[in-house]
Design an enzyme around this catalytic site. Sequence first.
Site, short mmCIF file in Angstrom:
data_model
loop_
_atom_site.label_atom_id
_atom_site.label_comp_id
_atom_site.label_asym_id
_atom_site.label_seq_id
_atom_site.Cartn_x
_atom_site.Cartn_y
_atom_site.Cartn_z
N GLU A 7 130.91 40.85 -56.50
CA GLU A 7 130.54 41.98 -57.44
C GLU A 7 132.16 42.52 -57.73
O GLU A 7 132.82 42.74 -56.46
CB GLU A 7 129.74 42.90 -57.13
CG GLU A 7 129.48 44.12 -57.53
CD GLU A 7 128.49 45.12 -56.86
OE1 GLU A 7 128.21 44.49 -55.84
OE2 GLU A 7 128.00 45.96 -57.40
N LYS A 33 124.18 44.93 -64.58
CA LYS A 33 123.54 45.23 -63.26
C LYS A 33 122.51 46.22 -63.67
O LYS A 33 122.75 47.38 -64.27
CB LYS A 33 124.51 45.88 -62.34
CG LYS A 33 123.49 46.11 -60.95
CD LYS A 33 124.66 46.62 -59.80
CE LYS A 33 124.07 46.53 -58.42
NZ LYS A 33 125.41 47.00 -57.55
N CYS A 72 124.04 42.02 -56.58
CA CYS A 72 123.99 42.81 -55.31
C CYS A 72 122.67 43.31 -54.94
O CYS A 72 121.92 42.77 -54.73
CB CYS A 72 125.26 43.75 -55.05
SG CYS A 72 125.37 44.32 -53.35
N VAL A 118 126.65 46.39 -48.29
CA VAL A 118 127.09 47.34 -47.25
C VAL A 118 125.86 47.51 -46.24
O VAL A 118 126.00 48.13 -45.14
CB VAL A 118 127.54 48.77 -47.75
CG1 VAL A 118 128.93 48.57 -48.44
CG2 VAL A 118 126.36 49.49 -48.67
C1 ACM Z 1 125.66 46.86 -54.05
O1 ACM Z 1 124.65 47.09 -54.74
N1 ACM Z 1 126.85 47.00 -54.12
C2 ACM Z 1 125.04 47.38 -52.61
#
Ligand code: ACM
Length: 261
Positions: free
Chosen positions: A38, A109, A142, A169
């Site tokens: 990402e 996203k 992510c 994370v």
């Molecule tokens: C994330 O969605 N970058 C944790």
Amino acid sequence: MQVGFIQFKVFFGQKKENIEKVAEFILKKKADLLVLPELFNSGYLFCSLRELHALAEPVPDGMTSRTLIQLARDHHVFIVAGLPERAGMNYYNSAILVGPNGFIGCYRKIHLFDTEKKWFTPGDNGFAVFDIGMAKIGMMICFDWIFPEAARTLALKGADIICHPSNLVLPWCQKAMLTRSLENAVYSITANRIGTEHNEGATLTFTGHSQIVSPKGEVLAAAAHDEKIITVDIDPVLARDKKITPNNDRFADRRSEFYEI
Ligand code: ACM
């Protein structure tokens, strides 16, 4: 089909260096499909809209998209890569799919994580699946992992491989993706990054351990916490058999009349 990921330490704001590092990795290994993290070109920890504006680019006409398209042409590879997209007044945390014949598609996203909500507009173009001949490709980014609906929607739309650019994370995604792959009988490629970013008092450390998972929920390849390109040989057709016993099919057995979604 040879598929893989590139896991590396992204340097915030250093687009040219980050793209050059990817180009070096692509030279090292032959692949049909590679997934990058990402926001692989910009880094993650934005602290102002000004910072994001300076790093975001239009898709597919921006410098990063054009460079990736050239790399895809030169090395005959399909590439999925996360990047900050600028579209009019909006910024999206996006992933693009490019191939030897150019730009194929963009996913914005949908489930924004934590402070991403300050800068990015939630994705508005849905979960799409793209047929690249060798396989059907779905993209999610992510934090979409924690919404089973994301992977399910891609699988129901026919994805054989879910490409999953990430900047993880939290510690749970890698395990969860075994289930996402198993419950949908799809391959998943989670391309995470490593490194720590500091920006205006905030610090984030990214967890590495990128992985490729089979439709049976097996880890086919996994990185540790270092810079790496890893590829494996897969048969995307295996993702088209949704049976789990002779009498059970993951999709045909769904009782959607009882699901409140
Ligand atoms: C994330 O969605 N970058 C944790």
